[in-house]
Motif scaffolding. Structure first.
Motif, PDB file in Angstrom:
ATOM      1  N   GLU A 198       0.834  -1.197   0.000  1.00  0.00           N
ATOM      2  CA  GLU A 198       0.000   0.000   0.000  1.00  0.00           C
ATOM      3  C   GLU A 198       0.872   1.251   0.000  1.00  0.00           C
ATOM      4  N   LYS A 199       1.917   1.222   0.833  1.00  0.00           N
ATOM      5  CA  LYS A 199       2.750   2.419   0.990  1.00  0.00           C
ATOM      6  C   LYS A 199       3.541   2.714  -0.285  1.00  0.00           C
ATOM      7  N   THR A 200       4.129   1.675  -0.911  1.00  0.00           N
ATOM      8  CA  THR A 200       4.967   1.957  -2.072  1.00  0.00           C
ATOM      9  C   THR A 200       4.141   2.504  -3.225  1.00  0.00           C
ATOM     10  N   SER A 212      -4.830   1.233  -5.660  1.00  0.00           N
ATOM     11  CA  SER A 212      -4.407   2.560  -5.216  1.00  0.00           C
ATOM     12  C   SER A 212      -5.180   3.669  -5.918  1.00  0.00           C
ATOM     13  N   SER A 213      -5.832   3.359  -7.034  1.00  0.00           N
ATOM     14  CA  SER A 213      -6.581   4.412  -7.713  1.00  0.00           C
ATOM     15  C   SER A 213      -7.989   4.565  -7.149  1.00  0.00           C
ATOM     16  N   LEU A 225      -7.156  -4.092  -0.195  1.00  0.00           N
ATOM     17  CA  LEU A 225      -5.973  -4.775  -0.728  1.00  0.00           C
ATOM     18  C   LEU A 225      -5.743  -6.099  -0.010  1.00  0.00           C
ATOM     19  N   ALA A 226      -5.890  -6.078   1.328  1.00  0.00           N
ATOM     20  CA  ALA A 226      -5.711  -7.319   2.089  1.00  0.00           C
ATOM     21  C   ALA A 226      -6.732  -8.357   1.651  1.00  0.00           C
ATOM     22  N   MET A 227      -7.979  -7.916   1.433  1.00  0.00           N
ATOM     23  CA  MET A 227      -9.029  -8.833   0.994  1.00  0.00           C
ATOM     24  C   MET A 227      -8.700  -9.462  -0.347  1.00  0.00           C
TER      25      MET A 227
END
Lengths: 225, 235, 40
Positions: free
Chosen positions: A72-74, A158-159, A167-169
């Motif tokens: 997520e961060k990158t 991310s969009s 994202l985890a799901m």
């Protein structure tokens, strides 16, 4: 070829420099990993040593949660100031962006693993000394497959506005085969004493290869500003 | 009118075949010697399991179709197939668990096949769950299409991974001819039901999409006329 | 419960799931009314 490698190198350098200045992601992820280990240690460790088989499941929990935060961060870095638009306009192949994000994520997870694995080994008194190489091979191949899938979906998610949890799901169920495979291989190696066969390694490699290729093919469609 | 007759005819035939298959199961099919009457779950279990794979395959094809053509009806088809896949996989899990309870005395064992069904079920439940959390229809279709493709490619690896679990399942059952006939008969209503559900789900998705588009258009049409721009005032 | 009861339980619950889902779809389609072709 040389040119592609240089482009990938440049993009990784950029991401790592951002990371080095803030040290937000890696610090966060390591603390989260240690927290998870402490919570699990209360219930599972409690004075008894845990076998290598148990070790893989516990480590996988930290890698999965930490990994998703890294992914997520990158990608979130590219959201600031529309950096992604600039990246998309730049005369580079989308595959290069995928490769650079993948390697950055891998480096971050390796950083996480280098801290969290020894901590877990001390707290749980894991004994990996019997088959350290098998443990290393299986876990690194597993983490590579997980990162390949995670990097692909981090670009897709991310969009969208709703990022938290999505994202985890997406990534956890798709990574289940690698997680099951590595824990079961560790059970065989550490509990039944069966050595790692080339078929096992080949299956893990096949998983990594297929997901790397599919992600590389689909990444282009997914990446939209 | 003609179409409506066809739809009603289809559903009556499916229902009749289902009832006939149940009747056949109780009146005609012999009881397996070693496992007893609980083995009769098999005649439902196997056709449902195979249709689950077919539904997953439809999700895969429709997802590729969407990424290739970017037509929304592919997304509606994939969503409908995803629902059928989850429904059928739930039945596979349910019948498998009941069988396990009867055979080994516990509702759940981490046997390869049960684990496989559980992971498959999780994969496609997530497919249905993520959809409402993405607002834009285009992005929702795109992310679910990518997920649908990757999930289908995942299935063989799930199979390979669960094979590493210790197994207590019977390897295979030798079926008498009457039993084989029952399995074949059961395939008919189960497959027809899957097709009917797929079509109905697809129609429902089309309806919902039509409605949401109509609502959007109404919002545009009922919006107050824009105040004249300076250029128009000058004119 | 014996084997036969488990078998009947399996068939009853599965049929309820399958046909229940079919009925739910039918109900939803009726609620939404007829479809018009939409343009993508």
């Amino acid at each position: 070829m040389n040119r592609t490698l240089r482009q990938i190198g440049l993009l990784i350098q950029k991401d790592l420099r951002i990371e080095a200045r803030g040290r937000q992601t890696i610090g966060l992820v390591i603390v989260l990993g240690i927290l998870i280990i402490v919570v699990l240690g209360m219930g599972l460790g409690a004075g008894r040593p845990v076998s290598g088989f148990g070790a893989t499941s516990i480590l996988w929990v930290t890698y999965l949660f930490g990994g998703v935060l890294c992914f997520e961060k990158t990608m979130a870095v590219e959201r600031f100031d529309d950096a992604l638009a600039g990246l998309l306009i730049a005369p580079i192949d989308r595959g290069v962006i995928y490769a650079s994000k993948l390697i950055t994520n891998l480096l971050l997870i390796i950083g996480l693993a280098l801290v969290v694995t020894p901590v877990a080994m001390t707290l749980f008194r894991f004994d990996l000394s019997e088959h350290p190489l098998a443990f290393f091979i299986v876990m690194s191949l597993g983490v590579t497959g997980f990162t390949a899938v995670g990097t692909l979906f981090s670009a897709a998610v991310s969009s969208t506005r709703l990022q938290g949890g999505l994202l985890a799901m997406l990534v956890f169920p798709l990574s289940l085969p690698v997680v099951i495979m590595s824990t079961q291989l560790m059970r065989k190696v550490f509990e039944e004493g069966v050595p790692l066969t080339s078929t096992d390694v080949a299956t893990l490699c096949a998983f990594d290869m297929i997901f790397l290729i599919v992600s590389w093919l689909v990444f282009e469609l997914v990446l939209e500003p | 009118m003609n179409r409506k007759c066809l739809v009603y005819g289809f559903w009556s035939v499916t229902l009749a075949l289902f009832v006939a298959s149940v009747a056949m199961l109780f009146l005609y099919t012999p009881i397996e010697k070693t496992m007893g009457p609980v083995q009769k779950i098999f005649y439902l279990h196997l056709p449902i399991a195979i249709n689950t794979f077919l539904a997953c395959f439809v999700v895969f094809i429709a997802s590729i179709g969407y990424l290739w053509q970017r037509k929304m009806w592919w997304d509606d088809l994939a969503f409908a197939a995803g629902k059928v896949a989850v429904l059928y996989c739930s039945v596979v899990l349910l019948t498998g668990m009941i069988w396990g309870k009867s055979a080994w005395g516990s509702w759940w064992t981490w046997s390869p096949r049960l684990t496989f069904s559980l992971v498959l079920w999780l994969l496609f439940v997530v497919y249905l769950m993520i959809r409402p959390s993405i607002d834009s229809p285009q992005r929702r279709a795109m992310i679910s299409a990518v997920y649908g493709i990757v999930a289908f490619i995942d299935v063989p690896f799930v199979y390979l991974s669960v094979k590493l679990l210790p197994d207590i399942h019977p390897a295979s059952i030798a079926l008498a001819p009457a039993m084989k006939l029952t399995v074949l008969v059961w395939f008919l209503p189960i497959t027809l039901l899957a097709l009917g559900l797929l079509r109905a789900g697809y129609l429902l998705n089309r309806q919902i999409r039509t409605e949401s588009q109509r609502n959007q258009n109404m919002v545009f049409e009922s919006a107050p006329p824009a105040s004249p721009t300076p250029m128009e005032e000058l004119a | 419960m014996n084997g036969e009861q488990y078998m009947i339980l399996a068939y009853v619950s599965s049929s309820a799931l399958l046909w229940g889902f079919a009925a739910m779809l039918w109900w939803e389609i009726r609620k939404h009314g007829p479809t018009d072709p939409v343009e993508d």
